[in-house]
Design a protein around this motif. Sequence first.
Motif, PDB file in Angstrom:
ATOM      1  N   THR A  94      -4.110  -1.779  10.545  1.00 34.31           N
ATOM      2  CA  THR A  94      -3.267  -0.853   9.775  1.00 34.31           C
ATOM      3  C   THR A  94      -1.798  -0.978  10.142  1.00 34.31           C
ATOM      4  N   PHE A  95      -1.484  -1.100  11.432  1.00 36.93           N
ATOM      5  CA  PHE A  95      -0.094  -1.207  11.858  1.00 36.93           C
ATOM      6  C   PHE A  95       0.549  -2.479  11.313  1.00 36.93           C
ATOM      7  N   ILE A  96      -0.159  -3.604  11.437  1.00 37.86           N
ATOM      8  CA  ILE A  96       0.377  -4.873  10.929  1.00 37.86           C
ATOM      9  C   ILE A  96       0.559  -4.796   9.416  1.00 37.86           C
ATOM     10  N   SER A  97      -0.416  -4.189   8.735  1.00 38.97           N
ATOM     11  CA  SER A  97      -0.316  -4.037   7.278  1.00 38.97           C
ATOM     12  C   SER A  97       0.918  -3.234   6.899  1.00 38.97           C
ATOM     13  N   LEU A  98       1.156  -2.141   7.616  1.00 38.86           N
ATOM     14  CA  LEU A  98       2.321  -1.296   7.342  1.00 38.86           C
ATOM     15  C   LEU A  98       3.624  -2.056   7.537  1.00 38.86           C
ATOM     16  N   LEU A 107      -4.662  -4.942   1.806  1.00 39.26           N
ATOM     17  CA  LEU A 107      -4.607  -5.521   3.158  1.00 39.26           C
ATOM     18  C   LEU A 107      -5.557  -4.807   4.117  1.00 39.26           C
ATOM     19  N   ILE A 108      -5.611  -3.486   4.016  1.00 47.52           N
ATOM     20  CA  ILE A 108      -6.436  -2.711   4.950  1.00 47.52           C
ATOM     21  C   ILE A 108      -7.908  -2.729   4.550  1.00 47.52           C
ATOM     22  N   SER A 109      -8.178  -2.492   3.249  1.00 49.94           N
ATOM     23  CA  SER A 109      -9.559  -2.331   2.793  1.00 49.94           C
ATOM     24  C   SER A 109     -10.269  -3.644   2.487  1.00 49.94           C
ATOM     25  N   VAL A 110      -9.553  -4.593   1.863  1.00 51.85           N
ATOM     26  CA  VAL A 110     -10.178  -5.853   1.443  1.00 51.85           C
ATOM     27  C   VAL A 110     -10.116  -6.900   2.543  1.00 51.85           C
ATOM     28  N   PHE A 111      -8.909  -7.120   3.083  1.00 51.28           N
ATOM     29  CA  PHE A 111      -8.737  -8.159   4.107  1.00 51.28           C
ATOM     30  C   PHE A 111      -8.973  -7.640   5.530  1.00 51.28           C
ATOM     31  N   ARG A 112      -9.214  -6.326   5.660  1.00 52.26           N
ATOM     32  CA  ARG A 112      -9.510  -5.708   6.954  1.00 52.26           C
ATOM     33  C   ARG A 112      -8.425  -5.981   7.990  1.00 52.26           C
ATOM     34  N   LEU A 113      -7.189  -6.040   7.534  1.00 50.29           N
ATOM     35  CA  LEU A 113      -6.075  -6.270   8.438  1.00 50.29           C
ATOM     36  C   LEU A 113      -5.761  -4.986   9.194  1.00 50.29           C
ATOM     37  N   MET A 126      12.221   1.352 -11.723  1.00 46.56           N
ATOM     38  CA  MET A 126      11.902   0.238 -10.842  1.00 46.56           C
ATOM     39  C   MET A 126      11.521   0.675  -9.419  1.00 46.56           C
ATOM     40  N   PRO A 127      12.230   1.645  -8.802  1.00 44.88           N
ATOM     41  CA  PRO A 127      11.826   2.074  -7.455  1.00 44.88           C
ATOM     42  C   PRO A 127      10.381   2.583  -7.404  1.00 44.88           C
ATOM     43  N   LEU A 128       9.955   3.297  -8.453  1.00 47.69           N
ATOM     44  CA  LEU A 128       8.593   3.809  -8.465  1.00 47.69           C
ATOM     45  C   LEU A 128       7.575   2.680  -8.624  1.00 47.69           C
ATOM     46  N   ILE A 129       7.930   1.676  -9.396  1.00 43.43           N
ATOM     47  CA  ILE A 129       7.032   0.525  -9.577  1.00 43.43           C
ATOM     48  C   ILE A 129       6.870  -0.222  -8.257  1.00 43.43           C
ATOM     49  N   ILE A 130       7.988  -0.429  -7.556  1.00 41.62           N
ATOM     50  CA  ILE A 130       7.938  -1.119  -6.255  1.00 41.62           C
ATOM     51  C   ILE A 130       7.080  -0.321  -5.269  1.00 41.62           C
ATOM     52  N   THR A 131       7.247   0.998  -5.275  1.00 42.29           N
ATOM     53  CA  THR A 131       6.454   1.853  -4.381  1.00 42.29           C
ATOM     54  C   THR A 131       4.974   1.748  -4.706  1.00 42.29           C
ATOM     55  N   ALA A 132       4.640   1.773  -6.003  1.00 41.16           N
ATOM     56  CA  ALA A 132       3.242   1.678  -6.419  1.00 41.16           C
ATOM     57  C   ALA A 132       2.633   0.343  -5.999  1.00 41.16           C
ATOM     58  N   VAL A 133       3.385  -0.730  -6.187  1.00 43.97           N
ATOM     59  CA  VAL A 133       2.904  -2.065  -5.788  1.00 43.97           C
ATOM     60  C   VAL A 133       2.709  -2.124  -4.274  1.00 43.97           C
ATOM     61  N   ALA A 134       3.646  -1.530  -3.543  1.00 47.92           N
ATOM     62  CA  ALA A 134       3.555  -1.520  -2.076  1.00 47.92           C
ATOM     63  C   ALA A 134       2.300  -0.775  -1.612  1.00 47.92           C
ATOM     64  N   VAL A 135       2.008   0.350  -2.240  1.00 45.40           N
ATOM     65  CA  VAL A 135       0.825   1.129  -1.869  1.00 45.40           C
ATOM     66  C   VAL A 135      -0.457   0.351  -2.183  1.00 45.40           C
ATOM     67  N   VAL A 136      -0.499  -0.289  -3.361  1.00 46.04           N
ATOM     68  CA  VAL A 136      -1.666  -1.090  -3.742  1.00 46.04           C
ATOM     69  C   VAL A 136      -1.859  -2.233  -2.755  1.00 46.04           C
ATOM     70  N   SER A 190     -11.795  12.778   1.620  1.00 43.85           N
ATOM     71  CA  SER A 190     -12.132  11.680   2.532  1.00 43.85           C
ATOM     72  C   SER A 190     -13.283  10.874   1.933  1.00 43.85           C
ATOM     73  N   HIS A 191     -13.066   9.557   1.790  1.00 42.27           N
ATOM     74  CA  HIS A 191     -14.131   8.731   1.200  1.00 42.27           C
ATOM     75  C   HIS A 191     -14.222   7.403   1.939  1.00 42.27           C
ATOM     76  N   VAL A 192     -14.651   6.342   1.266  1.00 46.59           N
ATOM     77  CA  VAL A 192     -15.046   5.108   1.958  1.00 46.59           C
ATOM     78  C   VAL A 192     -13.905   4.384   2.660  1.00 46.59           C
ATOM     79  N   ASN A 193     -12.646   4.717   2.368  1.00 49.60           N
ATOM     80  CA  ASN A 193     -11.533   4.051   3.054  1.00 49.60           C
ATOM     81  C   ASN A 193     -11.045   4.851   4.263  1.00 49.60           C
ATOM     82  N   ASP A 194     -11.805   5.866   4.657  1.00 50.67           N
ATOM     83  CA  ASP A 194     -11.442   6.716   5.784  1.00 50.67           C
ATOM     84  C   ASP A 194     -12.490   6.572   6.881  1.00 50.67           C
TER      85      ASP A 194
END
Length: 448
Positions: free
Chosen positions: A24-28, A16-22, A1-11, A401-405
């Motif tokens: 980075t600090f607020i997203s974190l 938030l950062i890439s799609v909603f352009r929020l 379960m901890p790994l699943i929560i971590t994976a969901v958090a990363v996704v 480094s790719h399109v999210n950088d």
Amino acid sequence: MPLIITAVAVVLLIVLISVFRLNTFISLMLVSTGAALAFGIPMAKIATTLEAGIGSTLGHIALIFGLGAMLGRLVADAGGAQKIALSLIRIFGEKKIQWAVVVASFIVGIAMFFEVGLVLLLPIIFSIAREMKVNPLYLGIPMLSSLLATHCFLPPHPGPTVIAGEYGANLGTVLVYGIIVAVPTVVLAGPIFLAIAKRLVPSAFSKQGDIKALGEVKSFRDEEMPGFGISILTSMLPVILMIIATFAQTIKLATGMNESVILQFVEFCGQPSIAMLISIVIAMYTMGIRRGISAKDIMGSCASSIAAIGMMLLIIGGGGAFKQVLIAGGVGKYIGTFFANSSFSPILLAWTVAAILRIALGSATVAALSTAGLVVPVLGAYDVNLALVTLATGAGSTIASHVNDAGFWMVKEYFGLTLKETFATWTVLATLQSVLGLVFIMILAEFV
């Protein structure tokens, strides 16, 4: 379960950062709070957990980071960085121009953060490319390789500085080992990779690029710039002080030397915060007062440098909060159970985790800090050189480094490349540098 929560958090962080352009600090902060709730951390303790993560992270690096930004700005505003670049290019000559760019970018990169060094050196690179009638990318790849290596391996850059603090590694040792790893990495990922890139994607070397987006960049006449020697000394002084202190500590341990007053003073001056403070005071004189620049203008340069890194400090703090939530949620301990009786190298583990997070998140700094939250609890079970784990984390956090950088888009636009050409040059360069860095770290691990 901890790994699943971590994976969901990363996704969720990616969305938030890439799609909603929020921001980075607020997203974190939002993701950290949500993850804390999912981990079952009591609501009354969530705020203090976030604050502890921010405080422990910024408390270690804020002074070094801030003073480092001031030093870089003072050298740049006085024309010192331009003097270093142009002098080395004259010394090496046209036939070895790439090596001149490598050395100049490496020295400038130590004193300045990646984006600052890039913006400062690009006009010089483009100007020289016009004079020599070569493509800007011909000089750009060696420059990018050096700047990325200093960003990845060498304090006072945020990645290695922050991670050294999280792992409890000696910053001077990280610096010495970082230079040992960075030099061959830059040689292979810079001028040598350039020869391959020209065959891999020849169309990229027909573009002339465009740096108009940089706006008006101040250019200095030769008589307006400080001397070559004093410019290098001022830029490199923190590194010199930390290296001297590291060697003094090594000699003391090897010989059983008594703790003399002189040795204490050397070690004091080599502490990262003190080394940066000494360097700033000297830079105010060599890059300012000595050249007739007013105290008001000197302080203006210092103030502008801090304003420029304000958001970066918040992002680093947000990454620290996310890291603390992962630790408090027991993710690191959970991962540790997989490696409790394993021979899997913690150096390789740190690099792998950082690389995965870097590809997913885009930000090298956030990837490195998140890696710390997963790896720190595992380190206690191993007898491993913490400086090398720090460098491995830094190497992994710069891969692909790719399109999210943001760096990807800076390179694409400034050099006038297509997406395909940017992937084939910059993305491959970053990946090559990351993998080569790991290889040299693993080799170094056999000797230290």
